[in-house]
Design an enzyme around this catalytic site. Structure first.
Site, PDB file in Angstrom:
ATOM      1  N   HIS A 110       0.813  -1.207   0.000  1.00 12.90           N
ATOM      2  CA  HIS A 110       0.000   0.000   0.000  1.00 12.90           C
ATOM      3  C   HIS A 110       0.850   1.263   0.000  1.00 12.90           C
ATOM      4  O   HIS A 110       0.339   2.368  -0.148  1.00 12.90           O
ATOM      5  CB  HIS A 110      -0.931  -0.006   1.227  1.00 12.90           C
ATOM      6  CG  HIS A 110      -2.019   1.014   1.170  1.00 12.90           C
ATOM      7  ND1 HIS A 110      -2.118   2.069   2.053  1.00 12.90           N
ATOM      8  CD2 HIS A 110      -3.064   1.145   0.318  1.00 12.90           C
ATOM      9  CE1 HIS A 110      -3.164   2.807   1.745  1.00 12.90           C
ATOM     10  NE2 HIS A 110      -3.770   2.274   0.705  1.00 12.90           N
ATOM     11  N   LYS A 112       3.486   4.225  -1.155  1.00 16.86           N
ATOM     12  CA  LYS A 112       3.736   4.967  -2.397  1.00 16.86           C
ATOM     13  C   LYS A 112       5.078   5.657  -2.251  1.00 16.86           C
ATOM     14  O   LYS A 112       5.205   6.653  -1.539  1.00 16.86           O
ATOM     15  CB  LYS A 112       2.635   5.996  -2.662  1.00 16.86           C
ATOM     16  CG  LYS A 112       1.256   5.386  -2.941  1.00 16.86           C
ATOM     17  CD  LYS A 112       0.458   5.156  -1.700  1.00 16.86           C
ATOM     18  CE  LYS A 112      -0.912   4.592  -2.023  1.00 16.86           C
ATOM     19  NZ  LYS A 112      -1.658   4.248  -0.782  1.00 16.86           N
ATOM     20  N   ASP A 117      17.878   8.214  -8.183  1.00 16.13           N
ATOM     21  CA  ASP A 117      19.330   8.465  -8.124  1.00 16.13           C
ATOM     22  C   ASP A 117      19.851   8.751  -6.710  1.00 16.13           C
ATOM     23  O   ASP A 117      20.888   9.394  -6.565  1.00 16.13           O
ATOM     24  CB  ASP A 117      19.699   9.662  -9.014  1.00 16.13           C
ATOM     25  CG  ASP A 117      19.691   9.303 -10.493  1.00 16.13           C
ATOM     26  OD1 ASP A 117      19.628   8.107 -10.813  1.00 16.13           O
ATOM     27  OD2 ASP A 117      19.758  10.227 -11.310  1.00 16.13           O
ATOM     28  N   HIS A 292      -8.309  11.466   0.860  1.00 13.14           N
ATOM     29  CA  HIS A 292      -7.412  10.321   0.738  1.00 13.14           C
ATOM     30  C   HIS A 292      -6.157  10.506   1.579  1.00 13.14           C
ATOM     31  O   HIS A 292      -5.248   9.682   1.549  1.00 13.14           O
ATOM     32  CB  HIS A 292      -7.039  10.105  -0.733  1.00 13.14           C
ATOM     33  CG  HIS A 292      -6.519   8.741  -1.032  1.00 13.14           C
ATOM     34  ND1 HIS A 292      -5.180   8.477  -1.278  1.00 13.14           N
ATOM     35  CD2 HIS A 292      -7.147   7.548  -1.097  1.00 13.14           C
ATOM     36  CE1 HIS A 292      -5.023   7.185  -1.498  1.00 13.14           C
ATOM     37  NE2 HIS A 292      -6.195   6.601  -1.397  1.00 13.14           N
ATOM     38  N   LYS A 294      -3.385  10.832   4.656  1.00 14.43           N
ATOM     39  CA  LYS A 294      -2.982  10.089   5.853  1.00 14.43           C
ATOM     40  C   LYS A 294      -1.871  10.887   6.516  1.00 14.43           C
ATOM     41  O   LYS A 294      -0.688  10.572   6.397  1.00 14.43           O
ATOM     42  CB  LYS A 294      -2.493   8.689   5.498  1.00 14.43           C
ATOM     43  CG  LYS A 294      -3.484   7.886   4.650  1.00 14.43           C
ATOM     44  CD  LYS A 294      -2.869   7.631   3.305  1.00 14.43           C
ATOM     45  CE  LYS A 294      -3.752   6.723   2.480  1.00 14.43           C
ATOM     46  NZ  LYS A 294      -4.546   7.441   1.486  1.00 14.43           N
ATOM     47  N   ASP A 299       1.196  19.369  18.188  1.00 20.44           N
ATOM     48  CA  ASP A 299       1.865  20.476  18.883  1.00 20.44           C
ATOM     49  C   ASP A 299       2.603  21.408  17.935  1.00 20.44           C
ATOM     50  O   ASP A 299       3.576  22.063  18.319  1.00 20.44           O
ATOM     51  CB  ASP A 299       2.827  19.942  19.947  1.00 20.44           C
ATOM     52  CG  ASP A 299       2.081  19.416  21.174  1.00 20.44           C
ATOM     53  OD1 ASP A 299       0.873  19.685  21.290  1.00 20.44           O
ATOM     54  OD2 ASP A 299       2.715  18.734  22.008  1.00 20.44           O
TER      55      ASP A 299
END
Length: 388
Positions: A110, A112, A117, A292, A294, A299
């Site tokens: 899941h 991404k 380089d 979508h 996450k 603080d």
């Protein structure tokens, strides 16, 4: 969690910022590219990124493309053949797609990630998909990625290289690339002043790393916690940590999915709203488009951007990757973006209104929550989820 100093982090919001940055980095690649994605659609965005990857392969860059067997199952075989004909190396993580509830089939790729380089890396929640193609909603999908430059790249590169080698070995393939011959740890010069960590979840050594990073930050919060999650269904430990933070006077804000994308998870998460609202936690339902993201800011200094939701599938089954940063400027940028999203595209759920919602809506939420618990039990994870 190992915080590494000396990094430059650039926050990228939505595909409008992410995809041009990714394509430019690919076009500047000279040695190797690792790209991992859960979804890879061959739409306008997919064709654009594919063309850049093929250009890189044709000029001699070693291109590794690792896709999830379920998330990228609609990618045409002819397109994969064209990629390989151009010199790209393409593999699928767990290509044995099945609806049977066996835990090894539920463990998906899941995360991404893109590493170019060992010069720049991208980590976040944005799949290779046109986020402007959003029928029935106002595009784009609301999501983030972060561009990483500096010493943290060494860990991201090592993780991508090792996973590629592992999947190649499991699939009995030989991928003789320059990246696999490299065994000594990389030393990458500082590019900025941010201390950051690469936090991943797998099913071997890093099963609880992302969850523990959240718990440590929540437990130490003194002022404010803002969490934006597409799928929010935390286990007992995170639920208790948030409630305890609110009890000691910390403002706890949850920006959650308002539109129904996956019916079961959407309504299961709502079974927890009454308890959270009763503890003084603010919940905002995002309706402007599909949420979508996450991400979290705590603080005004601790921030994370990545692929991991706070739900049992991300925290117990999938391979995930987040970047955690300890920097007031970076955290402030993300916080400002989240507050703007709350102001422009979300509606606060008030506790009195929630407590007087129709009976059938409560029933639907608790039935959905029970079904998720049942599915986790069928896969052998019910106890771990409740104890998490």
């Amino acid at each position: 969690m190992n915080l590494i100093p000396g990094n430059r982090l650039t926050l990228l919001q939505n595909g409008v910022e992410y995809f041009p940055a990714l394509e430019a980095a690919i076009d500047h690649a000279r040695r190797e590219i690792f790209l991992e994605s859960y979804i890879y659609q061959y739409d306008e965005t997919g064709r654009q990124i594919s063309a850049a990857l093929k250009r890189a392969a044709r000029r001699g860059v070693t291109v590794h493309l690792l896709l999830d067997g379920f998330g990228a199952r609609t990618l045409p075989k002819a397109v994969v053949g064209e990629m390989r004909a151009a010199g790209m190396q393409v593999m699928f993580y767990r290509p044995d797609v099945s609806l049977r509830l066996k835990r090894h089939r539920l463990r998906r790729l899941h995360r991404k990630i893109a590493v170019i380089d060992t010069r720049i890396a991208f980590v976040g929640g944005i799949n290779i998909i046109d986020d402007m193609d959003a029928p029935g909603q106002i595009p784009p999908r609301f999501d983030y990625a972060v561009a990483v430059e500096g010493p943290l790249l060494a860990e991201i590169h090592q993780s991508a290289r090792r996973l590629w080698a592992l999947i190649g070995w499991l699939q009995l393939r030989r991928h003789r690339s320059r990246s696999r011959r490299q065994s000594a740890p990389l030393r990458i010069a500082p590019r900025g002043s941010i201390a950051a960590a690469f936090v991943r979840r797998d099913n071997i050594r890093h099963r609880g790393d992302i969850e523990n990073a959240y718990l440590d930050a929540i437990d130490s919060a003194t002022d404010e916690i803002i969490i934006a999650n597409a799928y929010f269904l935390p286990g007992r430990r995170i639920r208790q940590a948030l409630v305890q933070a609110a009890a000691r006077g910390v403002r706890v804000v949850l920006l959650l999915q308002g539109r129904v994308e996956y019916f079961l998870l959407h309504y299961a998460s709502r079974a927890l709203y009454g308890m959270l609202l009763g503890a003084g936690i603010e919940i905002y339902s995002y309706h402007k488009s599909f949420l979508h993201a996450k991400v979290a800011v705590i603080d005004g200094r601790w921030a994370t951007v990545g692929s991991s939701n706070i739900d049992p599938f991300s925290l117990m089954l999938a391979r995930e990757a987040n970047v955690v940063a300890l920097d007031a400027d970076f955290a402030g940028t993300l916080r400002g973006s989240l507050l703007q999203a709350i102001s422009e595209g979300a509606q606060q759920i008030m506790v009195d209104h929630w407590n007087h919602q129709p009976y059938y809506q409560r029933f639907l939420a608790w039935v959905s929550y029970g079904l998720v618990r049942f599915l986790m039990g069928m896969a052998g994870y019910a106890r771990r989820y409740e104890e998490a």
